[in-house]
Scaffold this motif. Structure first.
Motif, mmCIF file in Angstrom:
data_model
loop_
_atom_site.group_PDB
_atom_site.id
_atom_site.type_symbol
_atom_site.label_atom_id
_atom_site.label_comp_id
_atom_site.label_asym_id
_atom_site.label_seq_id
_atom_site.Cartn_x
_atom_site.Cartn_y
_atom_site.Cartn_z
ATOM 1 N N ARG A 76 32.031 20.919 -5.232
ATOM 2 C CA ARG A 76 32.181 19.505 -5.588
ATOM 3 C C ARG A 76 33.532 19.250 -6.240
ATOM 4 N N ALA A 77 33.955 20.173 -7.114
ATOM 5 C CA ALA A 77 35.258 20.018 -7.759
ATOM 6 C C ALA A 77 36.379 20.012 -6.721
ATOM 7 N N ILE A 78 36.282 20.893 -5.759
ATOM 8 C CA ILE A 78 37.288 20.949 -4.695
ATOM 9 C C ILE A 78 37.286 19.642 -3.904
ATOM 10 N N ASP A 79 36.088 19.126 -3.619
ATOM 11 C CA ASP A 79 35.984 17.867 -2.887
ATOM 12 C C ASP A 79 36.610 16.702 -3.660
ATOM 13 N N LEU A 80 36.540 16.750 -4.988
ATOM 14 C CA LEU A 80 37.101 15.682 -5.814
ATOM 15 C C LEU A 80 38.621 15.760 -5.920
ATOM 16 N N GLY A 81 39.200 16.897 -5.522
ATOM 17 C CA GLY A 81 40.645 17.025 -5.558
ATOM 18 C C GLY A 81 41.179 17.999 -6.579
ATOM 19 N N PHE A 82 40.312 18.790 -7.212
ATOM 20 C CA PHE A 82 40.792 19.818 -8.132
ATOM 21 C C PHE A 82 41.680 20.798 -7.371
ATOM 22 N N GLY A 83 42.767 21.230 -8.014
ATOM 23 C CA GLY A 83 43.654 22.180 -7.364
ATOM 24 C C GLY A 83 43.145 23.595 -7.371
ATOM 25 N N SER A 84 42.138 23.858 -8.225
ATOM 26 C CA SER A 84 41.628 25.227 -8.334
ATOM 27 C C SER A 84 40.258 25.225 -8.990
ATOM 28 N N VAL A 85 39.544 26.317 -8.755
ATOM 29 C CA VAL A 85 38.262 26.545 -9.416
ATOM 30 C C VAL A 85 38.212 27.989 -9.872
ATOM 31 N N MET A 86 37.544 28.209 -10.991
ATOM 32 C CA MET A 86 37.269 29.566 -11.441
ATOM 33 C C MET A 86 35.785 29.816 -11.223
ATOM 34 N N PHE A 87 35.468 30.701 -10.273
ATOM 35 C CA PHE A 87 34.072 31.059 -10.049
ATOM 36 C C PHE A 87 33.748 32.266 -10.908
ATOM 37 N N ASP A 88 32.753 32.104 -11.765
ATOM 38 C CA ASP A 88 32.379 33.158 -12.709
ATOM 39 C C ASP A 88 31.097 33.833 -12.253
ATOM 40 N N GLY A 89 31.266 34.954 -11.555
ATOM 41 C CA GLY A 89 30.122 35.748 -11.123
ATOM 42 C C GLY A 89 29.912 36.970 -11.993
ATOM 43 N N SER A 90 30.409 36.913 -13.240
ATOM 44 C CA SER A 90 30.370 38.091 -14.108
ATOM 45 C C SER A 90 28.958 38.492 -14.508
ATOM 46 N N ALA A 91 27.990 37.563 -14.403
ATOM 47 C CA ALA A 91 26.608 37.904 -14.732
ATOM 48 C C ALA A 91 25.900 38.606 -13.574
ATOM 49 N N LEU A 92 26.554 38.628 -12.408
ATOM 50 C CA LEU A 92 25.979 39.263 -11.227
ATOM 51 C C LEU A 92 26.402 40.726 -11.151
#
Length: 289
Positions: free
Chosen positions: A93-109
């Protein structure tokens, strides 16, 4: 000025061997303060909205649109980034809104699940010209991979970057989130070894607890994106408290929130200048690039 892609700002800082400040937005006044700080410093900044912030506001769109609008209205170079997203749909959703980047936090996996989820986010982001930051770790909670005593292994970092195709990597080298005292010790030798092991910019989370001089040495050792939230929130809150103590009759919230905004902007401008003040000209004793 049009929104600047995060990739452009981070790679430019990495090429100059300097750091770039990435500061968390809590509410509209934070966003306004941070773009003002970048204008005062004459240097770029990254505005970050965390998943926790999204939950507090009851959804991404209102605070996202506020931050994006503040960034676009600024005369400075400003990017907008989603921080610590554990929800893949939120990242999309953030990418769709126009954010230039996202930090995906899979550290709990576990490692394999982290890779699989991160790859899905990377594939969506890259199709939409967005930049992805990720991190390693198996400990959940606020500290995540940045809990004291937990460290990123350079060999695993190399493997993770290769397997996921991420554009930046948050690494655990001694800092911890939500510190209110700047006493954290960074393993500079480990920063240097991870920097040599991966081909993407490194990110220091939990920088609120790290003294200026240590952050400078971490940048010299290979860090690029420097995340700060709690430290700046402290300046905002201290200024609000001082204003209310001096003006107990005030009921217009703009008065004391304005004082907080001004104080946060001044400290953010100072940090932006510290992080971007010049290229690495050498390394601390015992540390190599």
């Amino acid at each position: 000025m049009p929104l600047v892609p995060t990739k452009e700002l981070v790679l430019a800082a990495a090429a100059r061997h300097t750091g770039i400040g990435a500061f968390n937005v809590i509410h509209l006044e934070t966003a306004e303060a941070l773009v003002s700080a970048a204008e005062q410093a004459g240097a770029p900044v990254i505005l970050q909205i965390s998943q926790n912030c999204v939950l507090w506001h009851g959804g991404l769109d209102p605070i996202a649109r506020a931050a994006l609008t503040a960034a676009e209205a600024s005369s400075a170079h400003v990017a907008v980034h989603l921080d610590h997203a554990e929800d893949e749909n939120l990242a999309r959703r953030a990418i769709d809104l126009g954010f230039g980047s996202v930090m995906f936090d899979g550290s709990a996996l576990d490692y394999e699940a982290n890779v699989e989820a991160t790859v899905r986010v990377v594939e969506y982001a890259h199709v939409n010209d967005a930049f992805v930051e990720a991190e390693l770790g198996t400990i959940g909670g606020k500290d995540g991979a940045h809990a004291p005593g937990t460290r990123t292994d350079p060999r695993e970092a190399h493997r993770f970057v290769d397997e996921t195709g991420v554009d930046a990597l948050a690494v655990a080298v001694g800092s911890s989130h939500a510190m209110t005292e700047r006493t954290a010790a960074i393993d500079l030798d480990l920063v240097s070894r991870i920097h040599a092991a991966v081909h993407v910019p490194l990110v220091l989370h939990g920088s609120s607890g790290v003294p200026d001089e240590t952050i400078i040495m971490a940048i010299r050792a290979g860090m690029t994106k420097i995340n700060v939230s709690t430290h700046l929130n402290g300046f905002f809150t201290t200024a609000v408290r001082a204003y209310l103590a001096a003006h107990p009759e005030v009921v217009d919230s703009r008065r004391y929130v304005g004082a907080g905004r001004e104080a946060l902007a001044a400290e953010a401008a100072r940090l932006i200048t510290v992080f971007s003040s010049g290229p690495r000209t050498g390394f601390p004793e015992g540390v190599t690039a």
